[in-house]
Design an enzyme around this catalytic site. Sequence first.
Site, PDB file in Angstrom:
ATOM      1  N   ALA A   1      79.361  91.212  -2.182  1.00 47.36           N
ATOM      2  CA  ALA A   1      80.359  90.918  -1.151  1.00 47.36           C
ATOM      3  C   ALA A   1      79.650  90.296   0.041  1.00 47.36           C
ATOM      4  CB  ALA A   1      81.067  92.201  -0.750  1.00 47.36           C
TER       5      ALA A   1
ATOM      6  N   GLU B   1      79.414  94.209 -10.119  1.00 42.87           N
ATOM      7  CA  GLU B   1      80.661  94.938 -10.411  1.00 42.87           C
ATOM      8  C   GLU B   1      81.709  94.018 -11.018  1.00 42.87           C
ATOM      9  OE1 GLU B   1      80.691  96.351  -6.313  1.00 42.87           O
ATOM     10  OE2 GLU B   1      80.932  98.379  -7.069  1.00 42.87           O
TER      11      GLU B   1
ATOM     12  N   GLY C   1      78.930  93.616  -5.476  1.00 41.33           N
ATOM     13  CA  GLY C   1      80.212  93.175  -6.017  1.00 41.33           C
ATOM     14  C   GLY C   1      80.057  92.153  -7.131  1.00 41.33           C
TER      15      GLY C   1
ATOM     16  N   GLU D   1      73.898  98.311  -2.544  1.00 42.17           N
ATOM     17  CA  GLU D   1      74.694  98.696  -1.369  1.00 42.17           C
ATOM     18  C   GLU D   1      74.011  99.783  -0.541  1.00 42.17           C
ATOM     19  OE1 GLU D   1      75.841  98.312  -4.445  1.00 42.17           O
ATOM     20  OE2 GLU D   1      77.729  97.193  -4.422  1.00 42.17           O
TER      21      GLU D   1
HETATM   22  N1  DAK Z   1      76.439  88.203   1.768  1.00 40.61           N
HETATM   23  C1  DAK Z   1      76.291  87.194   2.660  1.00 40.61           C
HETATM   24  N2  DAK Z   1      75.293  86.292   2.606  1.00 40.61           N
HETATM   25  C2  DAK Z   1      74.376  86.434   1.618  1.00 40.61           C
HETATM   26  C3  DAK Z   1      74.464  87.477   0.658  1.00 40.61           C
HETATM   27  C4  DAK Z   1      75.562  88.391   0.759  1.00 40.61           C
HETATM   28  N3  DAK Z   1      75.760  89.382  -0.112  1.00 40.61           N
HETATM   29  N4  DAK Z   1      73.407  87.343  -0.179  1.00 40.61           N
HETATM   30  C5  DAK Z   1      72.707  86.274   0.231  1.00 40.61           C
HETATM   31  N5  DAK Z   1      73.286  85.718   1.313  1.00 40.61           N
HETATM   32  C6  DAK Z   1      72.839  84.542   2.056  1.00 40.61           C
HETATM   33  C7  DAK Z   1      71.621  84.834   2.900  1.00 40.61           C
HETATM   34  O1  DAK Z   1      71.989  85.430   4.111  1.00 40.61           O
HETATM   35  C8  DAK Z   1      71.035  83.445   3.076  1.00 40.61           C
HETATM   36  O2  DAK Z   1      71.780  82.767   4.060  1.00 40.61           O
HETATM   37  P1  DAK Z   1      71.019  81.828   5.153  1.00 40.61           P
HETATM   38  O3  DAK Z   1      70.008  82.716   5.789  1.00 40.61           O
HETATM   39  O4  DAK Z   1      70.406  80.725   4.327  1.00 40.61           O
HETATM   40  O5  DAK Z   1      72.132  81.359   6.048  1.00 40.61           O
HETATM   41  C9  DAK Z   1      71.347  82.778   1.735  1.00 40.61           C
HETATM   42  O6  DAK Z   1      72.408  83.540   1.165  1.00 40.61           O
HETATM   43  C10 DAK Z   1      70.176  82.811   0.772  1.00 40.61           C
HETATM   44  O7  DAK Z   1      69.748  84.145   0.663  1.00 40.61           O
HETATM   45  P2  DAK Z   1      68.230  84.598   0.909  1.00 40.61           P
HETATM   46  O8  DAK Z   1      67.543  83.678   1.872  1.00 40.61           O
HETATM   47  O9  DAK Z   1      68.259  86.056   1.243  1.00 40.61           O
HETATM   48  O10 DAK Z   1      67.610  84.361  -0.534  1.00 40.61           O
HETATM   49  P3  DAK Z   1      66.406  85.125  -1.215  1.00 40.61           P
HETATM   50  O11 DAK Z   1      66.146  84.383  -2.479  1.00 40.61           O
HETATM   51  O12 DAK Z   1      65.280  85.319  -0.257  1.00 40.61           O
HETATM   52  O13 DAK Z   1      66.982  86.599  -1.576  1.00 40.61           O
HETATM   53  C11 DAK Z   1      68.610  88.150  -2.444  1.00 40.61           C
HETATM   54  C12 DAK Z   1      67.990  86.710  -2.508  1.00 40.61           C
HETATM   55  C13 DAK Z   1      69.815  88.194  -3.392  1.00 40.61           C
HETATM   56  C14 DAK Z   1      67.585  89.193  -2.895  1.00 40.61           C
HETATM   57  C15 DAK Z   1      69.067  88.469  -0.979  1.00 40.61           C
HETATM   58  O14 DAK Z   1      69.861  87.360  -0.505  1.00 40.61           O
HETATM   59  C16 DAK Z   1      69.864  89.720  -0.852  1.00 40.61           C
HETATM   60  O15 DAK Z   1      69.344  90.852  -0.861  1.00 40.61           O
HETATM   61  N6  DAK Z   1      71.217  89.580  -0.706  1.00 40.61           N
HETATM   62  C17 DAK Z   1      72.116  90.704  -0.466  1.00 40.61           C
HETATM   63  C18 DAK Z   1      72.342  91.504  -1.726  1.00 40.61           C
HETATM   64  C19 DAK Z   1      73.226  92.721  -1.479  1.00 40.61           C
HETATM   65  O16 DAK Z   1      72.899  93.641  -0.718  1.00 40.61           O
HETATM   66  N7  DAK Z   1      74.408  92.727  -2.108  1.00 40.61           N
HETATM   67  C20 DAK Z   1      75.368  93.819  -1.976  1.00 40.61           C
HETATM   68  C21 DAK Z   1      76.372  93.529  -0.874  1.00 40.61           C
HETATM   69  S1  DAK Z   1      77.581  94.852  -0.664  1.00 40.61           S
HETATM   70  C22 DAK Z   1      84.982  96.097  -2.842  1.00 40.61           C
HETATM   71  C23 DAK Z   1      84.556  94.951  -3.442  1.00 40.61           C
HETATM   72  C24 DAK Z   1      83.226  94.600  -3.418  1.00 40.61           C
HETATM   73  C25 DAK Z   1      82.302  95.390  -2.771  1.00 40.61           C
HETATM   74  C26 DAK Z   1      82.738  96.559  -2.195  1.00 40.61           C
HETATM   75  C27 DAK Z   1      84.068  96.915  -2.213  1.00 40.61           C
HETATM   76  N8  DAK Z   1      86.361  96.488  -2.873  1.00 40.61           N
HETATM   77  C28 DAK Z   1      87.284  95.745  -3.709  1.00 40.61           C
HETATM   78  C29 DAK Z   1      86.831  97.612  -2.180  1.00 40.61           C
HETATM   79  C30 DAK Z   1      80.912  94.981  -2.758  1.00 40.61           C
HETATM   80  C31 DAK Z   1      79.974  95.297  -1.834  1.00 40.61           C
HETATM   81  C32 DAK Z   1      78.683  94.557  -1.871  1.00 40.61           C
HETATM   82  O17 DAK Z   1      78.468  93.760  -2.753  1.00 40.61           O
END
Ligand code: DAK
Length: 261
Positions: free
Chosen positions: A68, A115, A112, A135
């Site tokens: 997300a 998921e 997400g 998360e």
């Molecule tokens: N959200 C927003 N931006 C993201 C992102 C994300 N999840 N993942 C990556 N980006 C963005 C980065 O901020 C970066 O943007 P700029 O800095 O270039 O503007 C760009 O994408 C490239 O990412 P990185 O520079 O970080 O790239 P790397 O190769 O260094 O790293 C990475 C890749 C995947 C390891 C890293 O980007 C990362 O850790 N991303 C976040 C992963 C994460 O924590 N995901 C979980 C998010 S919480 C629901 C539905 C869904 C959900 C919950 C409830 N309901 C229906 C109720 C879901 C929740 C989640 O998914």
Amino acid sequence: MSEPLVTVEKLDNPARVALIRFNRPKVLNALNDALAEELAGVLTTLDADPSVHVMVVTGNEKAFAAGADIAAMAEWDYAKVYNDNYITRHWEAAKSLRKPLIAAVSGYALGGGCEFAMMCDFIIAADTAKFGQPEITIGTIPGLGGTQRLPRAVGKAKAMELCLTGRFMSAQEAEAAGLVARTVPADKLMEDVLATAGKIASMSLPAVMKVKESINAAYETTLTQGLQFERREFHGTFALADQKEGMRAFVEKRKPDFKNR
Ligand code: DAK
């Protein structure tokens, strides 16, 4: 006109297959509300389209979806996410599809993204794919089924470890654990997935939908109820012209010509 967040192609080859692609490459296909709304519309439309039998959803080489959109969510409070039923209303669309939806996963499938891939009927992964529920590392927990579907797919121990540490799992580990149907070399992913989708699309559509419904019943019912459901659906296929055609074609040593009736 702004770019669509989700692109759709109805393919001629293989026929009856639709290819859906997440289209937010700059943020690794982070899933925001607008994307979820577009996706729900696309899935619902394709599911009702008689010229489509199988849907494939994919991202790009680097990411299926990295979860997300964290930037969008960061400052929301409880009242907002609860009152808005935060993106749940759109994601439910994927759960009610009758036709198969295959996830073709390359690169990151996190949060997400992982998921949503698990909401699909099965996953084929590139050998570069990475799955995880990170998360916990941003102070929250999975919210789109990660704590429920992951243990059903890979068992409690591995699901618990992945959700508690946020560790990423390789495609090979995901396949060995049962999350992924098959892992293929990254440069062959789409070729392989589309061949698989094409094969399913060549079957009798009602039989395909009955398989999907019956296997899904295995998750929702007891074994006895599930077996009874399967028996009824099996018997039901004998009301289909395609059952006659399929079995006659076998006996006559020819290819079946299914009419999806
Ligand atoms: N959200 C927003 N931006 C993201 C992102 C994300 N999840 N993942 C990556 N980006 C963005 C980065 O901020 C970066 O943007 P700029 O800095 O270039 O503007 C760009 O994408 C490239 O990412 P990185 O520079 O970080 O790239 P790397 O190769 O260094 O790293 C990475 C890749 C995947 C390891 C890293 O980007 C990362 O850790 N991303 C976040 C992963 C994460 O924590 N995901 C979980 C998010 S919480 C629901 C539905 C869904 C959900 C919950 C409830 N309901 C229906 C109720 C879901 C929740 C989640 O998914």
